[in-house]
Design a protein around this motif. Structure first.
Motif, PDB file in Angstrom:
ATOM      1  N   LEU A 117       0.617  -1.373   0.169  1.00  0.00           N
ATOM      2  CA  LEU A 117      -0.141  -0.081  -0.075  1.00  0.00           C
ATOM      3  C   LEU A 117       0.847   1.263  -0.039  1.00  0.00           C
ATOM      4  O   LEU A 117       0.524   2.209  -0.725  1.00  0.00           O
ATOM      5  CB  LEU A 117      -1.046  -0.025   1.116  1.00  0.00           C
ATOM      6  N   ASP A 118       1.882   1.112   0.846  1.00  0.00           N
ATOM      7  CA  ASP A 118       2.865   2.373   0.670  1.00  0.00           C
ATOM      8  C   ASP A 118       3.393   2.759  -0.539  1.00  0.00           C
ATOM      9  O   ASP A 118       3.628   3.804  -0.842  1.00  0.00           O
ATOM     10  CB  ASP A 118       4.090   2.052   1.751  1.00  0.00           C
ATOM     11  N   THR A 119       3.573   1.687  -1.241  1.00  0.00           N
ATOM     12  CA  THR A 119       3.976   1.920  -2.731  1.00  0.00           C
ATOM     13  C   THR A 119       3.521   2.805  -3.670  1.00  0.00           C
ATOM     14  O   THR A 119       3.708   3.298  -4.622  1.00  0.00           O
ATOM     15  CB  THR A 119       4.547   0.561  -3.377  1.00  0.00           C
ATOM     16  N   ILE A 120       1.828   2.658  -3.615  1.00  0.00           N
ATOM     17  CA  ILE A 120       0.858   3.325  -4.227  1.00  0.00           C
ATOM     18  C   ILE A 120       0.515   4.669  -3.421  1.00  0.00           C
ATOM     19  O   ILE A 120      -0.767   5.054  -3.932  1.00  0.00           O
ATOM     20  CB  ILE A 120      -0.031   2.389  -4.798  1.00  0.00           C
ATOM     21  N   ALA A 121       0.936   4.994  -2.450  1.00  0.00           N
ATOM     22  CA  ALA A 121       0.356   5.939  -1.542  1.00  0.00           C
ATOM     23  C   ALA A 121      -0.227   7.242  -2.279  1.00  0.00           C
ATOM     24  O   ALA A 121      -1.113   7.681  -2.152  1.00  0.00           O
ATOM     25  CB  ALA A 121       1.079   6.066  -0.506  1.00  0.00           C
ATOM     26  N   ASP A 122       0.784   7.555  -3.234  1.00  0.00           N
ATOM     27  CA  ASP A 122       0.255   9.035  -3.874  1.00  0.00           C
ATOM     28  C   ASP A 122      -0.763   8.595  -4.901  1.00  0.00           C
ATOM     29  O   ASP A 122      -1.368   9.834  -5.256  1.00  0.00           O
ATOM     30  CB  ASP A 122       1.685   9.439  -4.510  1.00  0.00           C
ATOM     31  N   ALA A 123      -1.154   7.447  -5.163  1.00  0.00           N
ATOM     32  CA  ALA A 123      -2.057   7.313  -6.401  1.00  0.00           C
ATOM     33  C   ALA A 123      -3.413   6.966  -5.656  1.00  0.00           C
ATOM     34  O   ALA A 123      -4.405   6.871  -6.276  1.00  0.00           O
ATOM     35  CB  ALA A 123      -1.726   6.195  -7.349  1.00  0.00           C
ATOM     36  N   VAL A 124      -3.708   6.644  -4.410  1.00  0.00           N
ATOM     37  CA  VAL A 124      -4.786   6.503  -3.804  1.00  0.00           C
ATOM     38  C   VAL A 124      -5.610   7.446  -3.524  1.00  0.00           C
ATOM     39  O   VAL A 124      -5.266   8.419  -2.958  1.00  0.00           O
ATOM     40  CB  VAL A 124      -4.619   5.593  -2.382  1.00  0.00           C
ATOM     41  N   ASP A 125      -6.866   7.359  -4.092  1.00  0.00           N
ATOM     42  CA  ASP A 125      -7.999   8.364  -3.821  1.00  0.00           C
ATOM     43  C   ASP A 125      -8.869   8.194  -2.523  1.00  0.00           C
ATOM     44  O   ASP A 125      -9.063   9.171  -1.829  1.00  0.00           O
ATOM     45  CB  ASP A 125      -8.764   8.686  -4.935  1.00  0.00           C
ATOM     46  N   ILE A 126      -9.029   7.137  -2.350  1.00  0.00           N
ATOM     47  CA  ILE A 126      -9.951   6.763  -1.246  1.00  0.00           C
ATOM     48  C   ILE A 126      -9.594   5.496  -0.467  1.00  0.00           C
ATOM     49  O   ILE A 126      -9.113   4.336  -1.092  1.00  0.00           O
ATOM     50  CB  ILE A 126     -11.419   6.644  -1.570  1.00  0.00           C
ATOM     51  N   ILE A 127      -9.613   5.304   0.856  1.00  0.00           N
ATOM     52  CA  ILE A 127      -9.601   4.109   1.479  1.00  0.00           C
ATOM     53  C   ILE A 127     -10.853   3.814   2.091  1.00  0.00           C
ATOM     54  O   ILE A 127     -11.210   4.695   2.992  1.00  0.00           O
ATOM     55  CB  ILE A 127      -7.967   4.041   2.242  1.00  0.00           C
ATOM     56  N   GLU A 128     -11.066   2.530   2.421  1.00  0.00           N
ATOM     57  CA  GLU A 128     -12.146   2.013   2.989  1.00  0.00           C
ATOM     58  C   GLU A 128     -11.882   1.665   4.685  1.00  0.00           C
ATOM     59  O   GLU A 128     -11.019   0.978   4.996  1.00  0.00           O
ATOM     60  CB  GLU A 128     -12.742   0.721   2.452  1.00  0.00           C
ATOM     61  N   VAL A 129     -12.370   2.469   5.437  1.00  0.00           N
ATOM     62  CA  VAL A 129     -12.091   2.572   6.980  1.00  0.00           C
ATOM     63  C   VAL A 129     -12.860   1.715   7.818  1.00  0.00           C
ATOM     64  O   VAL A 129     -12.918   1.343   8.508  1.00  0.00           O
ATOM     65  CB  VAL A 129     -11.830   3.712   7.560  1.00  0.00           C
ATOM     66  N   LYS A 141      -9.247   0.719  12.598  1.00  0.00           N
ATOM     67  CA  LYS A 141      -8.449   1.503  13.116  1.00  0.00           C
ATOM     68  C   LYS A 141      -7.112   1.854  12.312  1.00  0.00           C
ATOM     69  O   LYS A 141      -6.483   2.646  12.294  1.00  0.00           O
ATOM     70  CB  LYS A 141      -7.983   1.134  14.355  1.00  0.00           C
ATOM     71  N   LEU A 142      -6.485   0.634  11.860  1.00  0.00           N
ATOM     72  CA  LEU A 142      -5.296   0.837  10.849  1.00  0.00           C
ATOM     73  C   LEU A 142      -5.512   1.626   9.747  1.00  0.00           C
ATOM     74  O   LEU A 142      -4.689   2.293   9.485  1.00  0.00           O
ATOM     75  CB  LEU A 142      -4.695  -0.808  10.757  1.00  0.00           C
ATOM     76  N   ALA A 143      -6.556   1.465   9.215  1.00  0.00           N
ATOM     77  CA  ALA A 143      -6.950   1.898   7.958  1.00  0.00           C
ATOM     78  C   ALA A 143      -7.010   3.752   8.087  1.00  0.00           C
ATOM     79  O   ALA A 143      -6.638   4.410   7.259  1.00  0.00           O
ATOM     80  CB  ALA A 143      -8.128   1.350   7.329  1.00  0.00           C
ATOM     81  N   ALA A 144      -7.691   3.925   9.240  1.00  0.00           N
ATOM     82  CA  ALA A 144      -7.726   5.208   9.426  1.00  0.00           C
ATOM     83  C   ALA A 144      -6.653   5.985   9.664  1.00  0.00           C
ATOM     84  O   ALA A 144      -6.505   6.971   9.179  1.00  0.00           O
ATOM     85  CB  ALA A 144      -9.096   5.329  10.627  1.00  0.00           C
ATOM     86  N   ALA A 145      -5.763   5.305  10.591  1.00  0.00           N
ATOM     87  CA  ALA A 145      -4.487   5.679  10.889  1.00  0.00           C
ATOM     88  C   ALA A 145      -3.870   6.112   9.615  1.00  0.00           C
ATOM     89  O   ALA A 145      -3.137   7.020   9.407  1.00  0.00           O
ATOM     90  CB  ALA A 145      -3.637   4.849  11.949  1.00  0.00           C
ATOM     91  N   TRP A 146      -3.610   5.206   8.632  1.00  0.00           N
ATOM     92  CA  TRP A 146      -2.890   5.220   7.517  1.00  0.00           C
ATOM     93  C   TRP A 146      -3.407   6.372   6.482  1.00  0.00           C
ATOM     94  O   TRP A 146      -2.783   7.286   5.854  1.00  0.00           O
ATOM     95  CB  TRP A 146      -3.041   3.961   6.696  1.00  0.00           C
ATOM     96  N   ALA A 147      -4.832   6.635   6.506  1.00  0.00           N
ATOM     97  CA  ALA A 147      -5.412   7.472   5.676  1.00  0.00           C
ATOM     98  C   ALA A 147      -4.968   8.936   6.351  1.00  0.00           C
ATOM     99  O   ALA A 147      -4.871   9.871   5.484  1.00  0.00           O
ATOM    100  CB  ALA A 147      -6.930   7.284   5.823  1.00  0.00           C
ATOM    101  N   ALA A 148      -4.998   9.042   7.662  1.00  0.00           N
ATOM    102  CA  ALA A 148      -4.678  10.317   8.385  1.00  0.00           C
ATOM    103  C   ALA A 148      -3.052  10.693   8.147  1.00  0.00           C
ATOM    104  O   ALA A 148      -2.911  11.887   7.658  1.00  0.00           O
ATOM    105  CB  ALA A 148      -4.833  10.380   9.762  1.00  0.00           C
ATOM    106  N   GLU A 149      -2.224   9.540   8.007  1.00  0.00           N
ATOM    107  CA  GLU A 149      -0.918   9.802   7.882  1.00  0.00           C
ATOM    108  C   GLU A 149      -0.650  10.136   6.226  1.00  0.00           C
ATOM    109  O   GLU A 149       0.217  11.257   5.892  1.00  0.00           O
ATOM    110  CB  GLU A 149      -0.121   8.397   7.846  1.00  0.00           C
ATOM    111  N   HIS A 150      -1.187   9.698   5.365  1.00  0.00           N
ATOM    112  CA  HIS A 150      -1.225  10.145   3.992  1.00  0.00           C
ATOM    113  C   HIS A 150      -2.248  11.052   3.348  1.00  0.00           C
ATOM    114  O   HIS A 150      -2.172  11.201   2.163  1.00  0.00           O
ATOM    115  CB  HIS A 150      -1.082   8.795   3.122  1.00  0.00           C
ATOM    116  N   ASN A 151      -3.068  11.667   4.314  1.00  0.00           N
ATOM    117  CA  ASN A 151      -3.680  12.413   3.864  1.00  0.00           C
ATOM    118  C   ASN A 151      -4.952  12.066   2.573  1.00  0.00           C
ATOM    119  O   ASN A 151      -4.974  12.782   1.424  1.00  0.00           O
ATOM    120  CB  ASN A 151      -3.245  13.816   3.477  1.00  0.00           C
ATOM    121  N   VAL A 152      -5.653  11.074   2.970  1.00  0.00           N
ATOM    122  CA  VAL A 152      -6.313  10.224   1.816  1.00  0.00           C
ATOM    123  C   VAL A 152      -7.835  10.040   2.389  1.00  0.00           C
ATOM    124  O   VAL A 152      -8.237   9.888   3.527  1.00  0.00           O
ATOM    125  CB  VAL A 152      -5.836   8.642   1.613  1.00  0.00           C
ATOM    126  N   ALA A 153      -8.746  10.499   1.482  1.00  0.00           N
ATOM    127  CA  ALA A 153     -10.169  10.380   2.053  1.00  0.00           C
ATOM    128  C   ALA A 153     -10.462   9.120   2.403  1.00  0.00           C
ATOM    129  O   ALA A 153      -9.844   7.814   1.947  1.00  0.00           O
ATOM    130  CB  ALA A 153     -11.162  10.722   0.809  1.00  0.00           C
TER     131      ALA A 153
END
Length: 220
Positions: A117-129, A141-153
């Motif tokens: 997931l980290d390898t495509i972080a710049d291309a992710v538009d939305i992540i399912e939390v 919780k892990l998904a929400a933390a990743w979204a916050a870290e990478h500023n993803v909706a």
């Protein structure tokens, strides 16, 4: 408020059983206002339903890659399964689709793992939390933390494979979404998740078995 569900499976998925009439009823009754049809490795059903119902149906696809599943939204062409994660993401972006990561970090349902997931972080538009069928592996919780870290909706998707339990998990946004507005709307969205009953959780296994038996009877 518009209730949107970005992760559902129709009869076109090997493990799905939602019919066109089910989508029409869900929309007409106002239980949801916009639904993405995200069948496994095909967009045929979604494209036909979109032609009938317009923007209330988003043409999507859940693509099995070599590193787990990723969803493309607002697609014009199907993306073949079996590609690498980066290849699938590139194919989505080439047709100006949105990259949606379903049930991340899960292993039972082919979720994309952290390193990939980290390898495509710049291309992710939305992540399912929130995933409506997450039970034994709930990685919200892990998904929400990743979204916050990478500023993803973020979004809540039902992952519905049948009617029971559908409409319990969704995101609420302020306006009807489009390809250009969906991400921004989700940045301010409120998510709802209510655990479905056992039948909703078992739909994929039941649907696969039922379809296999039907094929066997027709072949006999």
């Amino acid at each position: 408020m518009y209730k949107i569900d970005l992760h559902t499976h129709s009869i076109a998925s090997p493990d799905g059983s939602l019919k066109a009439a089910d989508y029409r009823r869900m929309l007409d009754e106002g239980r949801l206002h916009c639904i993405a049809v995200t069948d496994h490795n095909t967009i045929d059903f979604a494209r036909n339903l979109h032609a009938e119902l317009g923007g209330r149906i988003i043409v999507g696809e859940e693509i099995m890659t070599t590193e787990g599943e990723v969803i493309g939204l607002y697609l014009r062409r199907a993306v073949p399964g079996g590609l690498s994660l980066n290849e699938a993401v590139s194919a989505i972006k080439q047709q100006h689709g949105l990259v949606y990561v379903p049930h991340p970090f899960e292993t039972l349902r082919s979720g994309v793992q952290l390193a990939a997931l980290d390898t495509i972080a710049d291309a992710v538009d939305i992540i399912e939390v929130h995933n409506g069928r997450a039970l034994l592996q709930n990685r919200s919780k892990l998904a929400a933390a990743w979204a916050a870290e990478h500023n993803v909706a973020t979004a809540a998707g039902s992952d519905a494979h049948g009617r029971h339990g559908w409409g319990a998990t969704y995101s609420r946004v302020t306006h009807e979404p489009s390809r250009t507005t969906l991400v921004g709307l989700l940045e301010e969205a409120r998510h709802r998740r209510r655990r479905p009953g056992p039948r909703a959780l078992l739909y994929p296994k039941f649907n696969r078995l039922r379809k296999r038996l039907n094929r066997s009877r027709h072949a006999a």
